[in-house]
Design a protein around this motif. Structure first.
Motif, short mmCIF file in Angstrom:
data_model
loop_
_atom_site.label_atom_id
_atom_site.label_comp_id
_atom_site.label_asym_id
_atom_site.label_seq_id
_atom_site.Cartn_x
_atom_site.Cartn_y
_atom_site.Cartn_z
N GLY A 191 0.87 -1.16 0.00
CA GLY A 191 0.00 0.00 0.00
C GLY A 191 0.91 1.21 0.00
O GLY A 191 2.00 1.16 0.57
N ALA A 192 0.51 2.30 -0.61
CA ALA A 192 1.39 3.46 -0.68
C ALA A 192 1.80 3.94 0.71
O ALA A 192 2.96 4.28 0.96
CB ALA A 192 0.73 4.58 -1.46
N ILE A 193 0.86 3.96 1.65
CA ILE A 193 1.15 4.46 3.00
C ILE A 193 1.49 3.33 3.96
O ILE A 193 2.53 3.35 4.61
CB ILE A 193 -0.03 5.29 3.54
CG1 ILE A 193 -0.31 6.48 2.62
CG2 ILE A 193 0.27 5.79 4.96
CD1 ILE A 193 0.86 7.44 2.45
N LEU A 194 0.64 2.35 4.08
CA LEU A 194 0.89 1.20 4.95
C LEU A 194 0.67 -0.09 4.17
O LEU A 194 -0.43 -0.36 3.70
CB LEU A 194 -0.06 1.23 6.15
CG LEU A 194 0.22 2.25 7.26
CD1 LEU A 194 -0.98 2.38 8.19
CD2 LEU A 194 1.46 1.84 8.06
N GLY A 195 1.72 -0.87 4.02
CA GLY A 195 1.55 -2.18 3.39
C GLY A 195 1.01 -3.19 4.38
O GLY A 195 0.30 -4.12 4.01
N TYR A 196 1.33 -2.98 5.65
CA TYR A 196 1.00 -3.95 6.70
C TYR A 196 0.96 -3.19 8.02
O TYR A 196 1.92 -2.50 8.37
CB TYR A 196 2.10 -5.01 6.73
CG TYR A 196 1.84 -6.25 7.55
CD1 TYR A 196 1.42 -7.43 6.93
CD2 TYR A 196 2.07 -6.28 8.92
CE1 TYR A 196 1.23 -8.59 7.67
CE2 TYR A 196 1.88 -7.43 9.66
CZ TYR A 196 1.47 -8.59 9.03
OH TYR A 196 1.27 -9.75 9.76
N THR A 197 -0.13 -3.29 8.74
CA THR A 197 -0.23 -2.62 10.03
C THR A 197 -0.79 -3.56 11.08
O THR A 197 -1.74 -4.30 10.83
CB THR A 197 -1.07 -1.33 9.96
OG1 THR A 197 -1.13 -0.73 11.26
CG2 THR A 197 -2.48 -1.59 9.44
N GLN A 198 -0.20 -3.51 12.27
CA GLN A 198 -0.62 -4.37 13.38
C GLN A 198 -1.03 -3.58 14.61
O GLN A 198 -1.47 -4.16 15.59
CB GLN A 198 0.55 -5.30 13.77
CG GLN A 198 1.01 -6.24 12.68
CD GLN A 198 2.27 -6.99 13.10
OE1 GLN A 198 3.31 -6.39 13.33
NE2 GLN A 198 2.16 -8.29 13.21
N GLY A 199 -0.84 -2.27 14.60
CA GLY A 199 -1.09 -1.48 15.80
C GLY A 199 -2.26 -0.56 15.68
O GLY A 199 -3.35 -0.95 15.23
N ASN A 200 -2.07 0.70 16.08
CA ASN A 200 -3.10 1.74 15.99
C ASN A 200 -2.69 2.69 14.87
O ASN A 200 -1.66 3.37 14.98
CB ASN A 200 -3.20 2.51 17.30
CG ASN A 200 -3.48 1.62 18.48
OD1 ASN A 200 -4.60 1.19 18.70
ND2 ASN A 200 -2.44 1.31 19.26
N ALA A 201 -3.48 2.77 13.83
CA ALA A 201 -3.12 3.60 12.69
C ALA A 201 -4.22 4.60 12.38
O ALA A 201 -5.39 4.24 12.25
CB ALA A 201 -2.86 2.73 11.46
N THR A 202 -3.82 5.88 12.26
CA THR A 202 -4.74 6.94 11.88
C THR A 202 -4.13 7.71 10.72
O THR A 202 -3.03 8.25 10.84
CB THR A 202 -5.01 7.90 13.05
OG1 THR A 202 -5.56 7.17 14.15
CG2 THR A 202 -6.00 8.99 12.64
N LEU A 203 -4.85 7.75 9.61
CA LEU A 203 -4.39 8.44 8.41
C LEU A 203 -5.38 9.56 8.09
O LEU A 203 -6.57 9.31 7.99
CB LEU A 203 -4.30 7.49 7.22
CG LEU A 203 -3.63 6.12 7.46
CD1 LEU A 203 -3.60 5.32 6.17
CD2 LEU A 203 -2.23 6.30 8.02
N LYS A 204 -4.89 10.79 7.94
CA LYS A 204 -5.78 11.93 7.68
C LYS A 204 -5.23 12.80 6.56
O LYS A 204 -4.03 13.08 6.51
CB LYS A 204 -5.97 12.78 8.94
CG LYS A 204 -6.77 12.12 10.04
CD LYS A 204 -7.01 13.08 11.20
CE LYS A 204 -7.87 12.45 12.29
NZ LYS A 204 -8.12 13.40 13.40
N ASN A 205 -6.12 13.20 5.69
CA ASN A 205 -5.80 14.19 4.65
C ASN A 205 -4.61 13.74 3.79
O ASN A 205 -3.61 14.45 3.65
CB ASN A 205 -5.51 15.56 5.26
CG ASN A 205 -6.63 16.05 6.15
OD1 ASN A 205 -7.80 15.85 5.86
ND2 ASN A 205 -6.27 16.69 7.25
#
Length: 299
Positions: A191-205
């Motif tokens: 993924g452009a921003i996160l290919g793999y996430t296991q925690g707490n992720a917040t993406l804005k704007n």
């Protein structure tokens, strides 16, 4: 030195910082050469610039080991080419500065912010990670990362390609960023921003535009795989523009590849030029069609 102009001498442009110096409101020619010849040297550059009015930290070179002297720019400490730091906040000026973090896990509480647009010109970059129970905040300040080739990182040995990665218990907040002309291929997850996430992720704007994101499975324009140990995931006001997403095996979505834990998309959009394709579990929508996924809330 106050309000001084440093111009080229006979063959080199050199300031020998043998004592404690301050440079206030001074102007330097490009590639000015600063020599930290003695241990313990302290030099402060305040409101200084080059003839083209660019930030002095972009070009000034230092000969000796940075640990032998302390260089500050407007109160920021010089870390590496294109990178300065102040009280835990790193300010990135160019691709070299961001590369300082490539494929690394950062210290807890780290804040990274862009203060200029960055053009990688096709060079590779591997994900910056928020490690186990660590937090990372990345502020794009509405700047653009352009033409980056996103390579597979070594974080957690899962084979993910993205600009960022979040470990179990980690917290990552990414905001106000444009990614343009990014490419990735061959990774298991992408993924452009996160290919793999296991925690707490917040993406804005965040906007992903004119990019091509591909990999094997669980591939998304914004985020690839929201893994089962993920605590929370929300993307708000994120947009996919003229971007092609492809999984060579299965599970692709224009925004999100696959979420094994509940996820939320709020105010996110995909334009008509963006596509997602895969041999299985894909209908071209915002996420893959695998029925084993967790709930997705779209607001």
């Amino acid at each position: 030195f106050n309000e001084c102009n440093f111009y080229k001498g006979r063959s080199t442009n050199v300031v020998n910082m043998y004592n404690v110096f301050e440079y206030n409101n001074c102007e330097f020619v490009a590639d000015y050469h600063c020599d930290c010849a003695d241990n313990g040297v302290v030099a402060a550059f305040n409101n200084c610039s080059y003839a083209d009015n660019s930030d002095i930290t972009k070009i000034v070179r230092f000969d000796k080991d940075k640990t032998t002297c302390t260089i500050t720019f407007n109160g920021d400490t010089f870390v590496a080419e294109g990178l300065v730091q102040n009280n835990g906040t790193y300010r990135v000026l160019n691709a070299a500065g961001l590369n300082y973090f490539s494929n690394k896990s950062v210290a807890d509480g780290t804040v990274i912010e862009l203060i200029a647009d960055i053009d990688f010109n096709g060079a590779e970059f591997k994900a910056i990670a928020a490690g186990y129970d660590k937090s990372l905040t990345f502020k794009g300040n509405n700047h653009t990362i352009k033409n980056v080739k996103i390579a597979t990182c070594s974080h957690n040995t899962v084979g993910a390609a993205s600009l960022f990665f979040c470990y179990t218990g980690g917290t990552i907040n990414i905001s106000d960023l444009v990614v343009e002309g990014a490419t990735s291929e061959g990774a298991t997850y992408a993924g452009a921003i996160l290919g793999y996430t296991q925690g707490n992720a917040t993406l804005k704007n965040i906007t992903i535009k004119d990019s091509q994101i591909s990999g094997v499975k669980k591939i998304g324009g914004l985020v690839g795989f929201v893994e089962a140990s993920t605590s929370s995931f929300i993307a708000e006001n994120c947009h996919i523009v003229n971007t092609k997403v492809e999984a060579t095996e299965k599970q692709a979505g224009t925004i999100l590849g696959y979420n094994a834990k509940p996820a939320t998309l709020k105010g996110c959009t995909v334009d008509a030029l963006s596509t997602a394709t895969a041999p299985a579990y894909c209908d071209g929508g915002v996420r893959c069609t695998d029925p084993a996924q967790a709930a997705l809330t779209i607001e």
